[in-house]
Design an enzyme around this catalytic site. Structure first.
Site, short mmCIF file in Angstrom:
data_model
loop_
_atom_site.label_atom_id
_atom_site.label_comp_id
_atom_site.label_asym_id
_atom_site.label_seq_id
_atom_site.Cartn_x
_atom_site.Cartn_y
_atom_site.Cartn_z
CG ASP A 15 47.39 40.13 40.07
OD1 ASP A 15 47.48 38.88 40.69
OD2 ASP A 15 46.43 40.83 40.60
CG ASP B 198 43.54 44.23 39.04
OD1 ASP B 198 44.09 45.33 39.05
OD2 ASP B 198 43.49 43.52 40.03
N1 ATP Z 1 35.17 48.16 35.46
C1 ATP Z 1 34.44 47.52 36.24
N2 ATP Z 1 33.10 47.51 36.21
C2 ATP Z 1 32.68 46.77 37.06
N3 ATP Z 1 33.52 46.16 38.07
C3 ATP Z 1 34.51 46.37 38.25
C4 ATP Z 1 35.24 47.06 37.34
N4 ATP Z 1 36.58 47.28 37.57
C5 ATP Z 1 36.89 46.55 38.71
N5 ATP Z 1 35.73 45.88 39.18
C6 ATP Z 1 35.32 45.26 40.51
O1 ATP Z 1 36.17 45.55 41.41
C7 ATP Z 1 36.86 44.56 41.70
C8 ATP Z 1 38.34 45.12 42.13
O2 ATP Z 1 38.99 45.58 41.09
P1 ATP Z 1 40.39 45.54 40.32
O3 ATP Z 1 40.65 44.05 40.39
O4 ATP Z 1 40.86 46.24 39.41
O5 ATP Z 1 41.23 46.14 41.96
P2 ATP Z 1 42.44 45.51 42.66
O6 ATP Z 1 43.63 46.19 42.59
O7 ATP Z 1 42.61 44.15 42.53
O8 ATP Z 1 41.95 45.68 44.03
P3 ATP Z 1 42.21 45.16 45.47
O9 ATP Z 1 42.83 46.05 46.18
O10 ATP Z 1 40.72 44.55 45.78
O11 ATP Z 1 43.14 43.93 45.08
C9 ATP Z 1 37.04 43.52 40.76
O12 ATP Z 1 37.31 42.24 41.09
C10 ATP Z 1 35.55 43.70 40.18
O13 ATP Z 1 34.68 42.95 40.92
MG MG Z 2 41.99 42.67 41.23
#
Ligand code: ATP
Ligand code: MG
Length: 254
Positions: free
Chosen positions: A188, A205
């Site tokens: 992804d 992610d």
């Molecule tokens: N370890 C981290 N530190 C800081 N910010 C983070 C971290 N992990 C994620 N984020 C922030 O949170 C956002 C969403 O995280 P992630 O991409 O892991 O989840 P997701 O499963 O894509 O969520 P969604 O349901 O929004 O698609 C990221 O784009 C980032 O901005």
């Molecule tokens: Mg994401």
């Protein structure tokens, strides 16, 4: 934090259980009961002092900045119980030899998914790839290192204005390492799932990331390199999907 007992009291209260008799529903509340229980356990197990601020609220997960009692900061990712699609997630679990032996049902898939993200973060750490460091997990909640400042999380690369050439070259080598050293395909990868922290790209992610031995690994890799090169090409970087694909599949990482 004293709120822990308040949280436990809320979960166990008659009001909570009578008004909300279905575990998977959240109704007007933000969290369903199982998630509240899991939060309570995480707070206890990992010495969480308090939840500082929300970072992101998406379809499938919520992310918070949390402080531990040792004063360190972590990111807490809570997978939503109800919206994680069973059929979508199974595509990334079945065929991944690391996880497909587990008995997976609609009700435990979110836990397997959380563990998968944790395991993948560990593999990235072992391969010395920039990504959040896994700290722990319990049920549908994952703790990892926080990337950002005390005020705000690091930006996604989609929001940057420059340095795209430099970032692309670094990322190319991370995708190579991810494939050849960690044995993973992100599956992804996009400008949304790469943060820019301390002048370095960080891959995030990775719940859906699969072993390179997964039967769909090649298809996922092609999709990843297409997404990445489409983005960087628009930003003026000279790149192309099939070249990046050949680079990742090749022996040399320069
Ligand atoms: N370890 C981290 N530190 C800081 N910010 C983070 C971290 N992990 C994620 N984020 C922030 O949170 C956002 C969403 O995280 P992630 O991409 O892991 O989840 P997701 O499963 O894509 O969520 P969604 O349901 O929004 O698609 C990221 O784009 C980032 O901005
Ligand atoms: Mg994401």
């Amino acid at each position: 934090m004293n709120d822990k007992s308040a949280l436990k009291q809320l979960i166990e209260s008659d009001e909570f259980s009578n008004r909300l008799n279905l575990d998977r529903k959240t109704y007007g509340l933000v969290f369903d009961r199982r998630t509240l229980n899991a939060m309570y356990e995480v707070i206890k197990k990992y010495n969480v002092d308090y939840i500082d601020f929300p970072i992101s609220s998406g379809k499938e997960s919520l992310i918070f900045n949390v402080k531990l009692r040792d004063k360190s900061t972590k990111a807490m990712k809570i997978y939503k119980m109800s919206t994680l699609k069973f059929s979508n997630t199974m595509e990334y679990i079945k065929g991944d030899y690391r996880f497909d032996k587990e008995k997976i049902t609609r009700s435990n898939v979110v836990y397997v998914w959380t563990q998968k993200e944790y395991t993948n973060l560990q593999s990235l750490k072992n391969a010395a790839i920039h990504a959040p460091k896994p700290y722990g997990f319990y049920k549908n909640i994952l703790l990892m290192s926080y990337l950002g400042t005390s005020r705000s999380p690091a930006p996604q690369i989609k929001d940057l204005n420059d340095n795209f050439n430099e970032i692309y070259i670094k990322l190319r080598s991370y995708i190579w390492k991810m494939y050849n050293k960690a044995g993973l395909v992100h599956a992804d990868l996009s400008e949304y799932n790469i943060l820019y922290y301390r002048k370095e790209p960080y891959i995030i992610d990775v719940g859906q990331s699969v072993s390179t031995k997964h039967p769909m690994a090649d298809e996922f890799l092609k999709r990843d390199v297409t997404n990445i090169t489409t983005f960087f090409h628009k930003k003026g970087v000279e790149c192309d999907a099939s070249k990046l694909y050949d680079y990742v599949k090749g022996d040399i990482n320069d």
